[in-house]
Enzyme design. Structure first.
Site, PDB file in Angstrom:
ATOM      1  N   CYS A 194      12.060 -29.100 -17.041  1.00  0.00           N
ATOM      2  CA  CYS A 194      12.100 -27.706 -16.584  1.00  0.00           C
ATOM      3  C   CYS A 194      13.258 -26.985 -17.283  1.00  0.00           C
ATOM      4  O   CYS A 194      14.281 -27.583 -17.613  1.00  0.00           O
ATOM      5  CB  CYS A 194      12.279 -27.650 -15.072  1.00  0.00           C
ATOM      6  SG  CYS A 194      12.204 -25.952 -14.417  1.00  0.00           S
ATOM      7  N   ASP A 196      15.213 -25.029 -15.946  1.00  0.00           N
ATOM      8  CA  ASP A 196      16.285 -24.827 -14.954  1.00  0.00           C
ATOM      9  C   ASP A 196      17.651 -25.273 -15.500  1.00  0.00           C
ATOM     10  O   ASP A 196      17.788 -26.395 -16.008  1.00  0.00           O
ATOM     11  CB  ASP A 196      15.930 -25.632 -13.695  1.00  0.00           C
ATOM     12  CG  ASP A 196      16.781 -25.229 -12.501  1.00  0.00           C
ATOM     13  OD1 ASP A 196      18.030 -25.309 -12.605  1.00  0.00           O
ATOM     14  OD2 ASP A 196      16.211 -24.838 -11.468  1.00  0.00           O
ATOM     15  N   ARG A 232      20.164 -26.223 -14.072  1.00  0.00           N
ATOM     16  CA  ARG A 232      20.801 -27.327 -13.347  1.00  0.00           C
ATOM     17  C   ARG A 232      20.260 -28.700 -13.745  1.00  0.00           C
ATOM     18  O   ARG A 232      20.703 -29.720 -13.218  1.00  0.00           O
ATOM     19  CB  ARG A 232      20.610 -27.122 -11.831  1.00  0.00           C
ATOM     20  CG  ARG A 232      21.221 -25.841 -11.326  1.00  0.00           C
ATOM     21  CD  ARG A 232      20.678 -25.501  -9.948  1.00  0.00           C
ATOM     22  NE  ARG A 232      19.230 -25.232 -10.002  1.00  0.00           N
ATOM     23  CZ  ARG A 232      18.484 -24.946  -8.928  1.00  0.00           C
ATOM     24  NH1 ARG A 232      19.049 -24.907  -7.724  1.00  0.00           N
ATOM     25  NH2 ARG A 232      17.194 -24.719  -9.055  1.00  0.00           N
ATOM     26  N   HIS A 274      11.916 -31.535 -11.083  1.00  0.00           N
ATOM     27  CA  HIS A 274      13.067 -31.622 -10.176  1.00  0.00           C
ATOM     28  C   HIS A 274      12.726 -30.980  -8.840  1.00  0.00           C
ATOM     29  O   HIS A 274      11.963 -30.005  -8.792  1.00  0.00           O
ATOM     30  CB  HIS A 274      14.300 -30.958 -10.797  1.00  0.00           C
ATOM     31  CG  HIS A 274      14.154 -29.472 -10.983  1.00  0.00           C
ATOM     32  ND1 HIS A 274      14.700 -28.551 -10.115  1.00  0.00           N
ATOM     33  CD2 HIS A 274      13.492 -28.750 -11.909  1.00  0.00           C
ATOM     34  CE1 HIS A 274      14.399 -27.328 -10.526  1.00  0.00           C
ATOM     35  NE2 HIS A 274      13.657 -27.419 -11.608  1.00  0.00           N
ATOM     36  N   CYS A 308      12.347 -26.826  -7.272  1.00  0.00           N
ATOM     37  CA  CYS A 308      12.041 -26.110  -8.514  1.00  0.00           C
ATOM     38  C   CYS A 308      11.566 -24.682  -8.203  1.00  0.00           C
ATOM     39  O   CYS A 308      10.610 -24.484  -7.441  1.00  0.00           O
ATOM     40  CB  CYS A 308      10.952 -26.862  -9.279  1.00  0.00           C
ATOM     41  SG  CYS A 308      10.501 -26.084 -10.848  1.00  0.00           S
TER      42      CYS A 308
HETATM   43 CO    CO Z   1      12.314 -25.983 -12.176  1.00  0.00          CO
END
Ligand code: CO
Length: 212
Positions: A42, A44, A46, A98, A101
């Site tokens: 992803c 993302d 993080r 994750h 999400c």
């Molecule tokens: Co995500």
């Protein structure tokens, strides 16, 4: 200092530090790459691929998009897949989602009229929801549904990989790569394995290629 300037300064410091610790590092990097892993994760911020598995530059070929999807009309992820499998000859393809999400959460909501492009991208996750609607709607809370849909989405993407001619061809002729579906916990930093498909795994006949 402007925020982006910090990144450039950090880069200088990193390059200098690397050179001190390993004088040949960049000379080595300037040659060919020979990663053994393709990571599909992803976007993302993080879930930084290399950091969470402590991988060094050169170890992983990486593709990231919203909610770690493998969509068979997306030339971006397919090009990455083809290069990783046919040229770099990776032994493992890892789809890592994750928990919590944002893409998966958004897919459980109504479509946002201001995000017409993202709606189309997230539609595929709505389909995953629909495939598993009975199971997901039996869960008591929204959080549990997100949690489970994150996992089901990863598993679906692993099957999407297995359904490509690229993977089936490599499985048949080179007995690689192994496909992995993993999920990362934002709250503890730990990766959990959800599914592993070794080369030659049984897939539904409607996704098999006649001439492979
Ligand atoms: Co995500």
């Amino acid at each position: 200092m402007k925020p982006f300037e910090r990144l450039l300064l950090e880069n200088r410091a990193w390059a200098e530090d690397k050179l001190v610790k390993e004088p040949e590092f960049f000379k080595r990097m300037a040659n060919d790459q020979t990663p053994d892993f393709l990571w599909i994760g992803c976007s993302d911020s993080r879930v930084p691929a290399e950091i969470i598995v402590n991988a060094q530059p050169g170890e992983m070929f990486v593709h990231r998009n919203i909610a770690n999807q493998v969509i068979t009309t997306d030339f971006n992820s397919l090009s990455v897949l083809q290069y990783a499998v046919d040229v770099l000859k990776v032994s493992h393809v890892i789809v890592c989602g994750h928990y919590n999400c944002g893409g998966v959460k958004a897919a459980l909501k109504k479509q946002d009229p201001d995000l017409v492009i993202i709606n189309k991208w997230l539609k595929h996750i709505k389909d995953v929801y629909r495939f598993h609607q009975t199971e997901l709607e039996s869960l008591a809370t929204e959080d549990e549904r997100v949690h489970r849909l994150v996992e089901l989405n990863v598993i679906e993407q692993v099957y999407n990989l297995a359904h490509t001619s690229l993977i089936q061809h490599a499985w048949k002729h080179e007995h690689r790569p192994t496909l992995h579906g993993w999920v990362y916990g934002l709250n503890d930093g730990v990766i959990k394995e959800l599914i592993t498909l070794p080369p030659g795994s049984m897939i539904s006949s409607i996704y098999q290629f006649d001439d492979e």
